[in-house]
Scaffold this active site. Structure first.
Site, PDB file in Angstrom:
ATOM      1  N   LYS A   1      37.689  65.772  39.247  1.00  0.00           N
ATOM      2  CA  LYS A   1      38.599  66.623  38.459  1.00  0.00           C
ATOM      3  C   LYS A   1      38.397  68.061  38.914  1.00  0.00           C
ATOM      4  CE  LYS A   1      40.066  66.863  33.616  1.00  0.00           C
ATOM      5  NZ  LYS A   1      41.508  66.808  33.837  1.00  0.00           N
TER       6      LYS A   1
HETATM    7  N1  PMP Z   1      45.201  62.174  35.496  1.00  0.00           N
HETATM    8  C1  PMP Z   1      45.081  63.513  35.580  1.00  0.00           C
HETATM    9  C2  PMP Z   1      45.550  64.206  36.814  1.00  0.00           C
HETATM   10  C3  PMP Z   1      44.523  64.236  34.508  1.00  0.00           C
HETATM   11  O1  PMP Z   1      44.404  65.567  34.578  1.00  0.00           O
HETATM   12  C4  PMP Z   1      44.125  63.547  33.350  1.00  0.00           C
HETATM   13  C5  PMP Z   1      43.556  64.314  32.177  1.00  0.00           C
HETATM   14  N2  PMP Z   1      42.180  64.487  32.286  1.00  0.00           N
HETATM   15  C6  PMP Z   1      44.261  62.149  33.315  1.00  0.00           C
HETATM   16  C7  PMP Z   1      44.810  61.493  34.412  1.00  0.00           C
HETATM   17  C8  PMP Z   1      43.783  61.354  32.132  1.00  0.00           C
HETATM   18  O2  PMP Z   1      42.381  61.303  32.115  1.00  0.00           O
HETATM   19  P1  PMP Z   1      41.562  61.233  30.755  1.00  0.00           P
HETATM   20  O3  PMP Z   1      42.043  60.045  30.022  1.00  0.00           O
HETATM   21  O4  PMP Z   1      40.149  61.120  31.171  1.00  0.00           O
HETATM   22  O5  PMP Z   1      41.846  62.499  30.021  1.00  0.00           O
END
Ligand code: PMP
Length: 316
Positions: A158
């Site tokens: 991320k």
């Molecule tokens: N894809 C992206 C590009 C994101 O930024 C997020 C948000 N964190 C998600 C998927 C979903 O991930 P999560 O369920 O861990 O928030």
């Protein structure tokens, strides 16, 4: 509560947001060399408890992101979880919250690289504001921007800089009158939304792009896969998904920390099902909502209670 007065964690201590500063030339700001997490806390007014969701999973993912960026977290996952809880306590939050932990290269100099740059951890909690209004189903388009490929930069981390990819897609969608973008990967398969993982339902089967499709490995995605399998016995197929399947799907929903679980009403002007939330989406969304508000005792280990002194501690 004013942002300036919010208690944050930075440089190994707690201080007010107004007293925390970064310099203009900070590496993470100039080159996007940072990584972050987003963690939700759900306030249960009846129990007067704030539940933080999947702390361990989020901090483990932060650990993975830091490793990819050649950084070293100054705390263990358990310590980070304790700091997140302590931050909520110090802010006396009695509301839904969003916690943003991040780590960035903190050198204030010129020169793009990952090696030999000092780094800094910070955690900022804020009251949660609804991310997308999805009551009528999201109007989505397939973006002209392709999802960044792992061969260019790893989307399973991320990484701050990678969010330019999401921002390009999101703004294009918004300015064209849509609520959200669906990005394809470079080879034309469905990857994910700008900040959400995507699921399709067809003939009672859930399909979702597998982790090799340049997705972020979402924590909510993992929870939803677990609920669908264990609670509802729904068959799940993780594989490459074609664009055409978006148009053929009977239900589509997004998952993400900020959005929760929301149904997609249309894609590229084609209605999904009858446009309303479908039965499988509804079932999973309602169950997930109960879990994160502490109403499903078997899933209490997914939650960390902030003001837990009033009851037995849960999870880490
Ligand atoms: N894809 C992206 C590009 C994101 O930024 C997020 C948000 N964190 C998600 C998927 C979903 O991930 P999560 O369920 O861990 O928030």
């Amino acid at each position: 509560m004013k942002l300036a007065d919010t208690i944050v964690y930075t440089q190994g201590q707690f201080c007010s947001y107004a007293d925390a500063h970064v310099g203009l030339l900070t590496h993470g700001l100039q080159y996007g060399t940072g990584c972050f997490e987003g963690i939700r806390g759900y306030w249960d007014a009846q129990e007067r408890e704030l539940y933080l969701v999947q702390l361990k999973e989020h901090f483990e993912r932060l650990e993975t992101s830091t490793k990819i960026l050649m950084m070293r977290l100054p705390h263990s996952v358990a310590e980070l979880s304790e700091i997140a809880v302590e931050l909520c306590r110090r802010n006396n939050f009695e509301m839904d919250v969003y916690i943003r932990p991040f780590m960035f290269k903190s050198a204030e100099d010129i020169g793009v690289r990952l090696h030999d740059v000092p780094e800094q951890l910070a955690i900022v909690p804020v009251p949660f504001k609804p991310y997308l209004d999805a009551s009528d189903g999201l109007r989505c388009c397939v973006s002209s921007w392709r999802r960044v490929d792992d061969a260019c930069a790893p989307p399973r981390a991320k990484v701050t800089g990678l969010y330019v990819n999401s921002a390009l897609a999101k703004s294009e969608a918004h300015l064209s009158g849509f609520d959200e973008a669906i990005m394809l990967s470079a080879d034309g398969h469905v990857s994910e939304g700008s900040a959400e993982n995507i699921f399709l339902v067809r003939h009672g089967v859930i399909y979702t792009p597998d982790p090799s499709q340049n997705i972020l490995e979402g924590c909510t995605r993992r929870s939803v896969l677990h609920i669908a399998r264990e609670e509802f016995n729904i068959p799940i197929v993780e594989r490459a998904v074609d664009r055409g399947e978006l148009y053929a799907a009977q239900e589509i929903f997004f998952t993400g920390t900020a959005v929760g679980i929301v149904h997609v009403g249309s894609v590229d002007h084609r209605r999904v099902g009858d446009g309303n939330v479908g039965p499988i989406t509804r079932k999973i969304e309602q169950y997930y909502s109960r879990i994160v508000r502490g109403a499903e005792p078997r899933y209490r280990h997914w939650l960390t209670g902030v003001y837990g002194a009033r009851r037995a501690p849960v999870g880490v």
